[in-house]
Write a protein that holds these residues in place. Structure first.
Motif, PDB file in Angstrom:
ATOM      1  N   MET A 171     -34.845 -73.882  53.201  1.00 11.33           N
ATOM      2  CA  MET A 171     -35.406 -73.367  51.948  1.00 11.33           C
ATOM      3  C   MET A 171     -34.509 -72.263  51.397  1.00 11.33           C
ATOM      4  N   ASN A 172     -34.321 -72.262  50.081  1.00 16.57           N
ATOM      5  CA  ASN A 172     -33.528 -71.212  49.446  1.00 16.57           C
ATOM      6  C   ASN A 172     -34.248 -69.868  49.525  1.00 16.57           C
ATOM      7  N   LYS A 173     -33.461 -68.805  49.665  1.00 18.72           N
ATOM      8  CA  LYS A 173     -34.025 -67.462  49.714  1.00 18.72           C
ATOM      9  C   LYS A 173     -33.802 -66.681  48.424  1.00 18.72           C
ATOM     10  N   VAL A 174     -32.830 -67.117  47.629  1.00 16.09           N
ATOM     11  CA  VAL A 174     -32.434 -66.346  46.450  1.00 16.09           C
ATOM     12  C   VAL A 174     -32.343 -67.261  45.238  1.00 16.09           C
ATOM     13  N   THR A 175     -32.835 -66.769  44.112  1.00 13.56           N
ATOM     14  CA  THR A 175     -32.591 -67.405  42.812  1.00 13.56           C
ATOM     15  C   THR A 175     -31.617 -66.524  42.033  1.00 13.56           C
ATOM     16  N   VAL A 176     -30.536 -67.122  41.585  1.00 19.32           N
ATOM     17  CA  VAL A 176     -29.575 -66.408  40.741  1.00 19.32           C
ATOM     18  C   VAL A 176     -29.876 -66.769  39.286  1.00 19.32           C
ATOM     19  N   ILE A 177     -30.279 -65.785  38.512  1.00 17.58           N
ATOM     20  CA  ILE A 177     -30.628 -66.013  37.103  1.00 17.58           C
ATOM     21  C   ILE A 177     -29.405 -65.721  36.243  1.00 17.58           C
ATOM     22  N   VAL A 178     -28.980 -66.705  35.470  1.00 18.25           N
ATOM     23  CA  VAL A 178     -27.837 -66.538  34.569  1.00 18.25           C
ATOM     24  C   VAL A 178     -28.330 -66.726  33.132  1.00 18.25           C
ATOM     25  N   PRO A 179     -28.576 -65.641  32.397  1.00 21.15           N
ATOM     26  CA  PRO A 179     -29.009 -65.754  30.988  1.00 21.15           C
ATOM     27  C   PRO A 179     -27.798 -66.088  30.105  1.00 21.15           C
ATOM     28  N   ILE A 180     -27.901 -67.154  29.340  1.00 17.64           N
ATOM     29  CA  ILE A 180     -26.720 -67.667  28.635  1.00 17.64           C
ATOM     30  C   ILE A 180     -26.953 -67.681  27.132  1.00 17.64           C
ATOM     31  N   TYR A 181     -26.094 -66.940  26.428  1.00 14.96           N
ATOM     32  CA  TYR A 181     -26.149 -66.942  24.961  1.00 14.96           C
ATOM     33  C   TYR A 181     -24.779 -66.547  24.423  1.00 14.96           C
ATOM     34  N   ASN A 182     -24.127 -67.505  23.770  1.00 18.52           N
ATOM     35  CA  ASN A 182     -22.859 -67.248  23.078  1.00 18.52           C
ATOM     36  C   ASN A 182     -21.785 -66.695  24.007  1.00 18.52           C
ATOM     37  N   VAL A 183     -21.628 -67.339  25.158  1.00 19.22           N
ATOM     38  CA  VAL A 183     -20.632 -66.902  26.147  1.00 19.22           C
ATOM     39  C   VAL A 183     -19.826 -68.099  26.659  1.00 19.22           C
ATOM     40  N   GLU A 184     -19.547 -69.024  25.775  1.00 18.84           N
ATOM     41  CA  GLU A 184     -18.896 -70.275  26.152  1.00 18.84           C
ATOM     42  C   GLU A 184     -17.581 -70.046  26.902  1.00 18.84           C
ATOM     43  N   ASN A 185     -16.826 -69.022  26.532  1.00 15.52           N
ATOM     44  CA  ASN A 185     -15.503 -68.806  27.112  1.00 15.52           C
ATOM     45  C   ASN A 185     -15.550 -68.161  28.495  1.00 15.52           C
ATOM     46  N   TYR A 186     -16.717 -67.768  28.950  1.00 11.50           N
ATOM     47  CA  TYR A 186     -16.822 -67.011  30.202  1.00 11.50           C
ATOM     48  C   TYR A 186     -17.632 -67.715  31.283  1.00 11.50           C
ATOM     49  N   VAL A 187     -18.504 -68.616  30.886  1.00 18.36           N
ATOM     50  CA  VAL A 187     -19.535 -69.082  31.806  1.00 18.36           C
ATOM     51  C   VAL A 187     -18.969 -69.888  32.979  1.00 18.36           C
ATOM     52  N   ARG A 188     -17.856 -70.587  32.791  1.00 21.35           N
ATOM     53  CA  ARG A 188     -17.283 -71.349  33.907  1.00 21.35           C
ATOM     54  C   ARG A 188     -16.858 -70.425  35.049  1.00 21.35           C
ATOM     55  N   LYS A 189     -16.227 -69.305  34.693  1.00 22.02           N
ATOM     56  CA  LYS A 189     -15.783 -68.371  35.727  1.00 22.02           C
ATOM     57  C   LYS A 189     -16.975 -67.810  36.486  1.00 22.02           C
ATOM     58  N   CYS A 190     -18.044 -67.542  35.780  1.00 22.87           N
ATOM     59  CA  CYS A 190     -19.266 -67.076  36.418  1.00 22.87           C
ATOM     60  C   CYS A 190     -19.803 -68.139  37.382  1.00 22.87           C
ATOM     61  N   PHE A 191     -19.951 -69.365  36.901  1.00 23.37           N
ATOM     62  CA  PHE A 191     -20.476 -70.446  37.740  1.00 23.37           C
ATOM     63  C   PHE A 191     -19.601 -70.670  38.971  1.00 23.37           C
ATOM     64  N   ASP A 192     -18.277 -70.652  38.780  1.00 18.94           N
ATOM     65  CA  ASP A 192     -17.370 -70.892  39.904  1.00 18.94           C
ATOM     66  C   ASP A 192     -17.487 -69.793  40.960  1.00 18.94           C
TER      67      ASP A 192
ATOM     68  N   ASN B 215     -25.182 -69.640  51.283  1.00 20.25           N
ATOM     69  CA  ASN B 215     -25.510 -70.920  50.661  1.00 20.25           C
ATOM     70  C   ASN B 215     -26.966 -71.081  50.263  1.00 20.25           C
ATOM     71  N   ASP B 216     -27.881 -70.240  50.784  1.00 25.35           N
ATOM     72  CA  ASP B 216     -29.308 -70.470  50.569  1.00 25.35           C
ATOM     73  C   ASP B 216     -29.786 -69.868  49.245  1.00 25.35           C
ATOM     74  N   PHE B 217     -29.205 -70.366  48.164  1.00 19.35           N
ATOM     75  CA  PHE B 217     -29.613 -69.883  46.851  1.00 19.35           C
ATOM     76  C   PHE B 217     -29.560 -71.029  45.847  1.00 19.35           C
ATOM     77  N   VAL B 218     -30.278 -70.831  44.754  1.00 15.87           N
ATOM     78  CA  VAL B 218     -30.276 -71.775  43.644  1.00 15.87           C
ATOM     79  C   VAL B 218     -29.965 -70.999  42.376  1.00 15.87           C
ATOM     80  N   VAL B 219     -29.294 -71.640  41.424  1.00 24.22           N
ATOM     81  CA  VAL B 219     -28.904 -70.998  40.170  1.00 24.22           C
ATOM     82  C   VAL B 219     -29.779 -71.512  39.039  1.00 24.22           C
TER      83      VAL B 219
END
Length: 344
Positions: A1-22, A30-34
């Motif tokens: 079971m996952n222990k952590v939720t990673v919340i990523v609020p996304i608005y007008n950040v197209e040029n940055y979000v891949r680096k964040c996700f990676d 490993n025990d987290f969900v995004v």
């Protein structure tokens, strides 16, 4: 079971979000969900979100919603998450590879409700980074890997922590009842201060777990619109309002007064007319009014910690007296407007 939720609020950040996700995919833990939450963004982040959800369905959950602002994302995601812990990773920032592992290890070892790490400031024009301890080192020194228990004198020092979401792991229980404002910025302040008031144990580490892009156009560090100033004020008014049922310590009210002063000294940056500036100062005075009943809590700490000169300290104490407050702020406002006109 996952222990952590990673919340990523996304608005007008197209040029940055891949680096964040990676950076999330590169975690040693490993025990987290995004929760990748598209807050009605006009840009093309949804294509990127869909790509990561398709490639990593066990790790990424894509959520689309109508635009409601940062607070609406936090409110929805905290209620939706099923893990005991969550953290917020803004999409123009990213995490160190061992960030979640380090924060979770500390949280579980100490049974902390909030686990707080340091961070690096990074910049859009290069590879430079500056270490930030994540609290005001001019006023206190936090002990790394130490537990701070509510009710202790040491716990009060936590109110000098930067309320930004970076490098903070929250136990869901301390945040689940927060009422977030919608359609305004600065709601990460609501998350931190209300969670801190609910917390029984907090642990701090001087390890830098996050990389914070401070100079992106449009973020709260660079936003000088009248609307942004209104949001800053409204959030702190809401913090004071929601805190009433929690019987805050005196340090809380002192820090709220210092937040008023911080906003006041930031107001000349506003990009607007003199008339708009006058309106925003009147709005700011509403925050002062909400703090007048707590003058007896604020005054001793103000005298101990405030760095201003005699005249400034005298004025601030008059500002917190019900009989003299309005006239004192009128004088402050006149001076601020005169300086704003010169700038204009």
């Amino acid at each position: 079971m996952n222990k952590v939720t990673v919340i990523v609020p996304i608005y007008n950040v197209e040029n940055y979000v891949r680096k964040c996700f990676d950076s999330l995919l590169n975690q040693t833990y490993n025990d987290f969900v995004v929760f990748a939450v598209n807050d009605g963004s006009p840009a093309n982040e949804q294509v990127i979100i869909d790509e990561y959800v398709a490639k990593f369905p066990e790790k990424f959950v894509g959520i689309q919603k109508e635009n409601g602002g940062y607070g609406s994302v936090l409110e929805m995601a905290i209620q939706k998450c099923e893990t005991p812990y969550f953290l917020v990773c803004d999409p123009d920032d990213y995490l160190a590879d061992d960030a979640i592992q380090h924060l979770v290890d500390l949280a579980e070892l100490s049974e902390a409700d909030i686990t707080i790490g340091a961070k690096y400031f990074i910049y859009s024009d290069g590879e430079d980074k500056d270490y930030d301890a994540a609290y005001n080192t001019n006023f206190t020194t936090l002990k790394t890997n130490s537990v701070y228990n509510k009710g202790s004198a040491e716990f009060d020092n936590l109110f000098y922590i930067d309320p930004s979401p970076h490098s903070k792991l929250y136990r869901k229980e301390v945040a689940k009842n927060i009422k977030f404002l919608h359609k305004v910025g600065y709601t990460d302040n609501l998350l931190f201060y209300m969670s801190l008031l609910n917390a029984k144990k907090v642990v701090y580490t001087d390890k830098a777990c996050a990389y914070y892009l401070v100079d992106r156009a449009g973020n709260t560090m660079t936003d000088i619109r009248p609307k942004a100033l209104d949001a800053h004020i409204e959030v702190f008014k809401e913090i004071v309002k929601q805190a009433q049922d929690l019987k805050p310590c005196d340090m809380f009210y002192y820090r709220m007064f210092e937040s008023y002063k911080f906003i006041l000294y930031q107001t000349p940056r506003m990009n607007g007319t003199v008339e708009e500036y006058s309106e925003k100062l009147d709005h700011l005075y509403e925050l002062v009014e909400s703090l007048i009943p707590y003058r007896n809590a604020i005054s001793p700490l103000y005298k101990k910690y405030a760095k201003g000169g005699f005249l400034e300290k005298y004025r601030d104490m008059q500002l917190l007296k019900e009989r003299s407050s309005a006239n004192t702020f009128k004088t402050i406002k006149q001076k601020m407007i005169e300086n704003f006109k010169v700038k204009e």
